[in-house]
Design an enzyme around this catalytic site. Structure first.
Site, PDB file in Angstrom:
ATOM      1  CE1 TYR A 154       1.491   2.196  10.671  1.00 23.00           C
ATOM      2  CE2 TYR A 154       2.174   1.743   8.416  1.00 23.00           C
ATOM      3  CZ  TYR A 154       1.364   1.473   9.513  1.00 23.00           C
ATOM      4  OH  TYR A 154       0.434   0.465   9.433  1.00 23.00           O
TER       5      TYR A 154
ATOM      6  CE  LYS B 280       7.705   1.753  13.510  1.00 22.11           C
ATOM      7  NZ  LYS B 280       7.144   1.200  12.276  1.00 22.11           N
TER       8      LYS B 280
ATOM      9  CE1 TYR C 206      -2.678   1.949  10.663  1.00 24.90           C
ATOM     10  CE2 TYR C 206      -2.731   1.476  13.020  1.00 24.90           C
ATOM     11  CZ  TYR C 206      -2.179   1.273  11.771  1.00 24.90           C
ATOM     12  OH  TYR C 206      -1.136   0.393  11.611  1.00 24.90           O
TER      13      TYR C 206
ATOM     14  N   PRO D  87       0.660  -2.833  19.637  1.00 22.99           N
ATOM     15  CG  PRO D  87      -1.075  -4.321  19.168  1.00 22.99           C
ATOM     16  CD  PRO D  87      -0.332  -3.687  20.298  1.00 22.99           C
TER      17      PRO D  87
ATOM     18  CG  HIS E 154      -1.786  -1.141   1.402  1.00 23.04           C
ATOM     19  ND1 HIS E 154      -2.474  -1.419   2.555  1.00 23.04           N
ATOM     20  CD2 HIS E 154      -2.134  -2.122   0.528  1.00 23.04           C
ATOM     21  CE1 HIS E 154      -3.202  -2.512   2.391  1.00 23.04           C
ATOM     22  NE2 HIS E 154      -3.005  -2.960   1.179  1.00 23.04           N
TER      23      HIS E 154
HETATM   24  P1  RFL Z   1       8.084 -14.259  19.504  1.00 24.75           P
HETATM   25  O1  RFL Z   1       7.413 -14.113  18.179  1.00 24.75           O
HETATM   26  O2  RFL Z   1       7.258 -14.223  20.728  1.00 24.75           O
HETATM   27  O3  RFL Z   1       8.910 -15.613  19.452  1.00 24.75           O
HETATM   28  C1  RFL Z   1       9.495 -16.173  20.599  1.00 24.75           C
HETATM   29  C2  RFL Z   1       9.609 -17.673  20.369  1.00 24.75           C
HETATM   30  O4  RFL Z   1      10.264 -18.223  21.514  1.00 24.75           O
HETATM   31  C3  RFL Z   1       9.593 -19.402  21.900  1.00 24.75           C
HETATM   32  N1  RFL Z   1       9.853 -19.690  23.312  1.00 24.75           N
HETATM   33  C4  RFL Z   1      10.753 -20.611  23.716  1.00 24.75           C
HETATM   34  N2  RFL Z   1      11.558 -21.413  23.029  1.00 24.75           N
HETATM   35  C5  RFL Z   1      12.360 -22.277  23.742  1.00 24.75           C
HETATM   36  N3  RFL Z   1      12.321 -22.331  25.112  1.00 24.75           N
HETATM   37  C6  RFL Z   1      11.508 -21.543  25.831  1.00 24.75           C
HETATM   38  N4  RFL Z   1      11.472 -21.629  27.158  1.00 24.75           N
HETATM   39  C7  RFL Z   1      10.681 -20.622  25.130  1.00 24.75           C
HETATM   40  N5  RFL Z   1       9.759 -19.699  25.521  1.00 24.75           N
HETATM   41  C8  RFL Z   1       9.277 -19.139  24.406  1.00 24.75           C
HETATM   42  C9  RFL Z   1       8.136 -19.121  21.594  1.00 24.75           C
HETATM   43  O5  RFL Z   1       7.378 -20.319  21.452  1.00 24.75           O
HETATM   44  C10 RFL Z   1       8.241 -18.332  20.290  1.00 24.75           C
HETATM   45  O6  RFL Z   1       8.164 -19.179  19.151  1.00 24.75           O
HETATM   46  O7  RFL Z   1       9.218 -13.132  19.688  1.00 24.75           O
HETATM   47  P2  RFL Z   1      10.162 -12.406  18.633  1.00 24.75           P
HETATM   48  O8  RFL Z   1      10.873 -13.379  17.755  1.00 24.75           O
HETATM   49  O9  RFL Z   1      10.951 -11.441  19.417  1.00 24.75           O
HETATM   50  O10 RFL Z   1       9.158 -11.606  17.647  1.00 24.75           O
HETATM   51  C11 RFL Z   1       8.375 -10.558  18.147  1.00 24.75           C
HETATM   52  C12 RFL Z   1       7.065 -10.472  17.340  1.00 24.75           C
HETATM   53  O11 RFL Z   1       6.445 -11.736  17.329  1.00 24.75           O
HETATM   54  C13 RFL Z   1       6.106  -9.401  17.907  1.00 24.75           C
HETATM   55  O12 RFL Z   1       6.820  -8.264  18.298  1.00 24.75           O
HETATM   56  C14 RFL Z   1       5.036  -8.985  16.870  1.00 24.75           C
HETATM   57  O13 RFL Z   1       4.098 -10.031  16.661  1.00 24.75           O
HETATM   58  C15 RFL Z   1       4.311  -7.724  17.324  1.00 24.75           C
HETATM   59  N6  RFL Z   1       3.226  -7.318  16.408  1.00 24.75           N
HETATM   60  C16 RFL Z   1       3.510  -6.584  15.271  1.00 24.75           C
HETATM   61  N7  RFL Z   1       4.786  -6.340  14.920  1.00 24.75           N
HETATM   62  C17 RFL Z   1       5.049  -5.710  13.742  1.00 24.75           C
HETATM   63  O14 RFL Z   1       6.242  -5.465  13.450  1.00 24.75           O
HETATM   64  N8  RFL Z   1       4.070  -5.319  12.866  1.00 24.75           N
HETATM   65  C18 RFL Z   1       2.748  -5.545  13.152  1.00 24.75           C
HETATM   66  O15 RFL Z   1       1.885  -5.243  12.332  1.00 24.75           O
HETATM   67  C19 RFL Z   1       2.431  -6.168  14.403  1.00 24.75           C
HETATM   68  N9  RFL Z   1       1.156  -6.436  14.716  1.00 24.75           N
HETATM   69  C20 RFL Z   1       1.893  -7.632  16.705  1.00 24.75           C
HETATM   70  C21 RFL Z   1       0.865  -7.167  15.832  1.00 24.75           C
HETATM   71  C22 RFL Z   1       1.549  -8.411  17.813  1.00 24.75           C
HETATM   72  C23 RFL Z   1       0.226  -8.710  18.067  1.00 24.75           C
HETATM   73  N10 RFL Z   1      -0.063  -9.534  19.180  1.00 24.75           N
HETATM   74  C24 RFL Z   1      -0.786 -10.736  19.047  1.00 24.75           C
HETATM   75  C25 RFL Z   1       0.689  -9.318  20.380  1.00 24.75           C
HETATM   76  C26 RFL Z   1      -0.464  -7.448  16.089  1.00 24.75           C
HETATM   77  C27 RFL Z   1      -0.791  -8.208  17.222  1.00 24.75           C
HETATM   78  C28 RFL Z   1      -2.257  -8.446  17.478  1.00 24.75           C
HETATM   79  C1  PHB Z   2      -2.322  -6.481  11.278  1.00 26.99           C
HETATM   80  O1  PHB Z   2      -2.611  -6.528  10.071  1.00 26.99           O
HETATM   81  O2  PHB Z   2      -2.375  -7.471  12.013  1.00 26.99           O
HETATM   82  C2  PHB Z   2      -1.888  -5.182  11.860  1.00 26.99           C
HETATM   83  C3  PHB Z   2      -1.823  -4.049  11.069  1.00 26.99           C
HETATM   84  C4  PHB Z   2      -1.410  -2.842  11.630  1.00 26.99           C
HETATM   85  C5  PHB Z   2      -1.102  -2.783  12.983  1.00 26.99           C
HETATM   86  C6  PHB Z   2      -1.153  -3.920  13.766  1.00 26.99           C
HETATM   87  C7  PHB Z   2      -1.553  -5.125  13.205  1.00 26.99           C
HETATM   88  O3  PHB Z   2      -0.741  -1.595  13.535  1.00 26.99           O
END
Ligand code: RFL
Ligand code: PHB
Length: 403
Positions: free
Chosen positions: A397, A309, A213, A305, A82
């Site tokens: 962003y 980031k 948003y 979120p 986008h």
């Molecule tokens: P993760 O993804 O949590 O991965 C950690 C891994 O470690 C494992 N683990 C273990 N492994 C071995 N031994 C143990 N004792 C362990 N304990 C845990 C876990 O099973 C897992 O597989 O961390 P990582 O790699 O630092 O990545 C971070 C991201 O996942 C997180 O920041 C993002 O999902 C945040 N986030 C977003 N980030 C973006 O950059 N752009 C987005 O649009 C965005 N949207 C979001 C999001 C997070 C969301 N939620 C669900 C919190 C939207 C949502 C709704």
């Molecule tokens: C998503 O598509 O899951 C999403 C998009 C934008 C955000 C967070 C999550 O700021």
């Protein structure tokens, strides 16, 4: 602490990586490209990590990095690109032309679990090692020059030890790595928000060509996408609410109320096939390094979120770490390793600031005074009417420069 004498030694690698999320998997790829040996230990199964619904938006430099690494083919075919986003408030829509404001950087929507699938498949195909389903993971000797990671391959199997030169703690917010830094050394900063997000996946065509948003008096809402057939939507809710209180009809009625403005645009409904509530926090642990342990991604910091980031920040950390480790293994230099925490934290705090700003500006916080709420609306009005403010939002962003 040394590995206990009852532990059976299972092997040795240069970098032991705890966690196969975005941080751990990107790090494994980056290290292997530099000829550095590593093993990834993951507590969940491959199917579980490949099916967990999380992030959606990738910064431009992460997209470029995936392409440079030869990992971007499916993303380029199936991702959504986008040129901007829409901000809605006071019943009106305002387009933010991200590409125009940032010299062509775009907003890429490609789901985190798709990134995980691509990275796992490529790593295993390339001969990389990921041990899925480990338990009892314990970090030992991080202050010594012989650290190790104890773990079990099977819940009732023997405790094994993976000896390594360095440990990368990429195990997310709840993993054990951060706890291996003594409390006396750790400095933690946190904000817990009094609201959360209810997220759904629905089988419906896109309602709008870009993300929306919306700051609405009933609370925040976000419209995002996954594919021509599947859409991702979020609404602000009580983080302690039970998802059972949210029928599909109630969710759609809130989404219509919060997303539709005065211009006659309407949201297309479809069957909801996944829904859940997440809490929101901002969190930073300083320092991100202790001895031979390096924290990366959510293990070290969390952002709400709204700024999209978290995943991007996890990749930024491991890019810095991989460069520092490459310099060490090539020429014995340790300056990059010593600077790791300070270098990462400069970017982390900027992402924390931006995510906090987007979150406070776009949500309705019942704990805030009417004065504070008016200030957030004034902030939105300023952003959409000042080229300077709009450019500041856009450059954060799409992602601040990495080098
Ligand atoms: P993760 O993804 O949590 O991965 C950690 C891994 O470690 C494992 N683990 C273990 N492994 C071995 N031994 C143990 N004792 C362990 N304990 C845990 C876990 O099973 C897992 O597989 O961390 P990582 O790699 O630092 O990545 C971070 C991201 O996942 C997180 O920041 C993002 O999902 C945040 N986030 C977003 N980030 C973006 O950059 N752009 C987005 O649009 C965005 N949207 C979001 C999001 C997070 C969301 N939620 C669900 C919190 C939207 C949502 C709704
Ligand atoms: C998503 O598509 O899951 C999403 C998009 C934008 C955000 C967070 C999550 O700021």
């Amino acid at each position: 602490m040394a590995a206990s004498s009852s532990t059976q030694t299972s092997g040795r690698t240069q970098v032991g990586i705890v966690g196969a999320g975005p941080a751990g998997l990107f790090l494994a790829h980056l290290l292997r490209r530099q000829g550095i040996d590593c093993v990834v230990l993951e507590s969940r199964s491959r199917a579980e990590i490949e099916d967990t619904i999380r992030a959606g938006v990738l910064e431009q430099w992460v997209v470029d990095l995936m392409n440079q690494m030869g990992l971007g083919d499916r993303m380029m075919r199936e991702g959504h690109f986008h040129s901007g986003i829409t901000l809605r408030f006071n019943g009106e829509s305002h387009h933010i032309d991200m590409a125009g404001l940032t010299g062509g950087k775009r907003v890429t929507v490609y789901a985190q679990h798709e990134v995980i699938r691509d990275l796992v498949a490529a790593l295993l195909e390339d001969g990389g090692e990921i041990v899925f389903g480990v338990s009892d993971v314990q970090l030992h000797g991080v202050e010594s020059d012989r650290p190790s990671i104890a773990f079990r391959r099977m819940p009732d199997g023997p405790l094994e030890a993976l000896r390594c030169d360095y440990i990368a703690g990429c195990d997310g917010f709840h993993g054990p790595s951060r706890q291996a830094i003594p409390k006396s050394v750790r400095n933690e900063f946190q904000v817990v928000y009094p609201f959360g997000w209810l997220g759904i996946l629905t089988e419906a065509p896109p309602s709008h060509p870009e993300l929306i948003y919306s700051n609405h008096e009933r609370g925040f809402a976000l419209l995002s996408t996954r594919s021509p057939e599947v859409q991702r939507l979020y609404i602000q809710c009580d983080p302690k609410d039970d998802i059972a209180n949210w029928s599909d009809d109630r969710i759609w009625s809130e989404l219509h109320a919060r997303l539709e403005d005065r211009d006659g645009w309407t949201l297309t409904e479809g069957p909801v096939f996944q829904k859940g509530i997440i809490a929101m926090r901002s969190f930073v642990c300083e320092p991100m390094r202790h001895g031979r342990l390096f924290l990366a991604g959510d293990a070290a910091h969390i952002v709400p979120p709204t700024g999209a980031k978290g995943l991007n920040l996890a990749v930024a950390d491991v890019l810095v770490l991989s460069r520092a480790l490459a310099a060490f293994y090539k020429s014995g230099r340790t300056d990059g390793l010593e600077a790791y925490s300070a270098v990462c934290l400069r970017r982390v705090w900027k992402a924390e600031r931006f995510s906090w700003y987007m979150t406070t500006m776009l949500h309705r916080n019942p704990a805030e005074t009417p004065f504070e709420q008016r200030v957030h609306l004034a902030d939105l009005d300023y952003v959409v009417s000042s080229q300077a403010a709009m450019t500041a939002l856009a450059e954060n962003y799409v992602g601040l420069p990495m080098d």
